[in-house]
Design a protein around this motif. Structure first.
Motif, PDB file in Angstrom:
ATOM      1  N   TYR A   4      70.258  37.668  16.334  1.00 43.77           N
ATOM      2  CA  TYR A   4      69.121  38.561  16.106  1.00 43.77           C
ATOM      3  C   TYR A   4      67.839  37.798  16.435  1.00 43.77           C
ATOM      4  CZ  TYR A   4      69.215  36.255  11.511  1.00 43.77           C
ATOM      5  OH  TYR A   4      69.235  35.320  10.490  1.00 43.77           O
ATOM      6  N   GLY A   5      66.739  38.531  16.521  1.00 46.64           N
ATOM      7  CA  GLY A   5      65.489  37.977  17.017  1.00 46.64           C
ATOM      8  C   GLY A   5      65.009  36.707  16.325  1.00 46.64           C
ATOM      9  N   TYR A   6      64.953  36.718  15.009  1.00 45.69           N
ATOM     10  CA  TYR A   6      64.453  35.543  14.303  1.00 45.69           C
ATOM     11  C   TYR A   6      65.368  34.341  14.523  1.00 45.69           C
ATOM     12  CZ  TYR A   6      62.858  32.311  10.794  1.00 45.69           C
ATOM     13  OH  TYR A   6      62.400  31.178  10.185  1.00 45.69           O
ATOM     14  N   LYS A  48      73.282  47.348  14.546  1.00 43.14           N
ATOM     15  CA  LYS A  48      72.479  47.157  13.336  1.00 43.14           C
ATOM     16  C   LYS A  48      73.388  46.647  12.229  1.00 43.14           C
ATOM     17  CE  LYS A  48      68.694  50.183  14.380  1.00 43.14           C
ATOM     18  NZ  LYS A  48      67.744  51.149  13.894  1.00 43.14           N
ATOM     19  N   VAL A  49      72.976  45.523  11.645  1.00 43.38           N
ATOM     20  CA  VAL A  49      73.768  44.864  10.609  1.00 43.38           C
ATOM     21  C   VAL A  49      72.929  44.806   9.334  1.00 43.38           C
ATOM     22  CG1 VAL A  49      74.891  42.694   9.983  1.00 43.38           C
ATOM     23  CG2 VAL A  49      74.981  43.499  12.331  1.00 43.38           C
ATOM     24  N   PRO A  50      73.502  45.178   8.182  1.00 39.99           N
ATOM     25  CA  PRO A  50      72.728  45.122   6.930  1.00 39.99           C
ATOM     26  C   PRO A  50      72.152  43.726   6.680  1.00 39.99           C
ATOM     27  CG  PRO A  50      74.847  46.192   6.585  1.00 39.99           C
ATOM     28  CD  PRO A  50      74.864  45.620   7.970  1.00 39.99           C
ATOM     29  N   SER A  51      70.945  43.726   6.114  1.00 41.87           N
ATOM     30  CA  SER A  51      70.267  42.471   5.791  1.00 41.87           C
ATOM     31  C   SER A  51      70.035  42.394   4.297  1.00 41.87           C
ATOM     32  CB  SER A  51      68.925  42.404   6.526  1.00 41.87           C
ATOM     33  OG  SER A  51      68.172  41.305   6.083  1.00 41.87           O
ATOM     34  N   LYS A  57      68.835  43.949  13.958  1.00 43.56           N
ATOM     35  CA  LYS A  57      69.430  44.295  15.244  1.00 43.56           C
ATOM     36  C   LYS A  57      70.056  43.023  15.806  1.00 43.56           C
ATOM     37  CE  LYS A  57      67.301  47.342  17.935  1.00 43.56           C
ATOM     38  NZ  LYS A  57      66.244  47.952  18.785  1.00 43.56           N
ATOM     39  N   VAL A  58      71.373  43.047  15.941  1.00 46.92           N
ATOM     40  CA  VAL A  58      72.096  41.899  16.493  1.00 46.92           C
ATOM     41  C   VAL A  58      72.419  42.223  17.953  1.00 46.92           C
ATOM     42  CG1 VAL A  58      74.173  40.480  16.333  1.00 46.92           C
ATOM     43  CG2 VAL A  58      73.016  41.248  14.246  1.00 46.92           C
ATOM     44  N   TYR A  59      72.043  41.297  18.825  1.00 46.41           N
ATOM     45  CA  TYR A  59      72.177  41.480  20.265  1.00 46.41           C
ATOM     46  C   TYR A  59      73.391  40.709  20.785  1.00 46.41           C
ATOM     47  CZ  TYR A  59      67.446  43.231  19.800  1.00 46.41           C
ATOM     48  OH  TYR A  59      66.354  43.954  19.421  1.00 46.41           O
ATOM     49  N   THR A  60      74.181  41.372  21.620  1.00 44.98           N
ATOM     50  CA  THR A  60      75.342  40.761  22.246  1.00 44.98           C
ATOM     51  C   THR A  60      75.227  40.965  23.749  1.00 44.98           C
ATOM     52  OG1 THR A  60      76.689  41.344  20.318  1.00 44.98           O
ATOM     53  CG2 THR A  60      77.872  40.756  22.334  1.00 44.98           C
ATOM     54  N   LEU A  61      75.401  39.905  24.507  1.00 43.68           N
ATOM     55  CA  LEU A  61      75.342  40.003  25.962  1.00 43.68           C
ATOM     56  C   LEU A  61      76.532  40.822  26.461  1.00 43.68           C
ATOM     57  CD1 LEU A  61      73.564  38.862  28.276  1.00 43.68           C
ATOM     58  CD2 LEU A  61      75.282  37.069  28.535  1.00 43.68           C
TER      59      LEU A  61
END
Length: 109
Positions: free
Chosen positions: A27-29, A65-68, A75-79
């Motif tokens: 995710y972004g951070y 989207k994964v609970p935080s 938002k978790v990004y996968t190539l």
């Protein structure tokens, strides 16, 4: 980080982020923190989020989207396959440029 490094990063940051995502979803951070740990201390979190939006729009990543624990879902990004193809082209271009620059540095033409 000096101004020259910052300027060079602008043209390569997309490839760098895709390379990070090629090894694992993130995710972004998390991406920003990794870059800072690697010495890219001047990278703003907003820069990474804007880049992630662009690569999502270009179809290079899949998003889940994964609970935080600390607020809204992340938002978790996968190539994905299209992103892998683009990354492969990025590495080919990078290798070409690096070889030519090395020739120039050594005084070759």
């Amino acid at each position: 980080m000096g101004k020259q490094v910052t300027e060079l990063l602008k043209g390569t940051l997309e490839g760098i982020v895709l390379a990070i995502l090629s090894s694992r979803p993130a995710y972004g951070y998390e991406i920003t923190a990794w870059l800072r740990d690697q010495g890219f201390s001047d990278i703003a979190e907003g820069t990474i989020y804007a880049l992630l939006v662009r690569i999502e729009q270009r179809g290079f990543v899949d998003v889940q989207k994964v609970p935080s624990e600390k607020g809204p879902p992340r938002k978790v990004y996968t190539l994905n396959a299209q992103g892998q193809e683009y990354l492969a082209e990025f590495w080919r271009t990078w290798s070409f440029l690096a070889e030519r620059l090395e020739q120039l540095r050594k005084g070759g033409s």
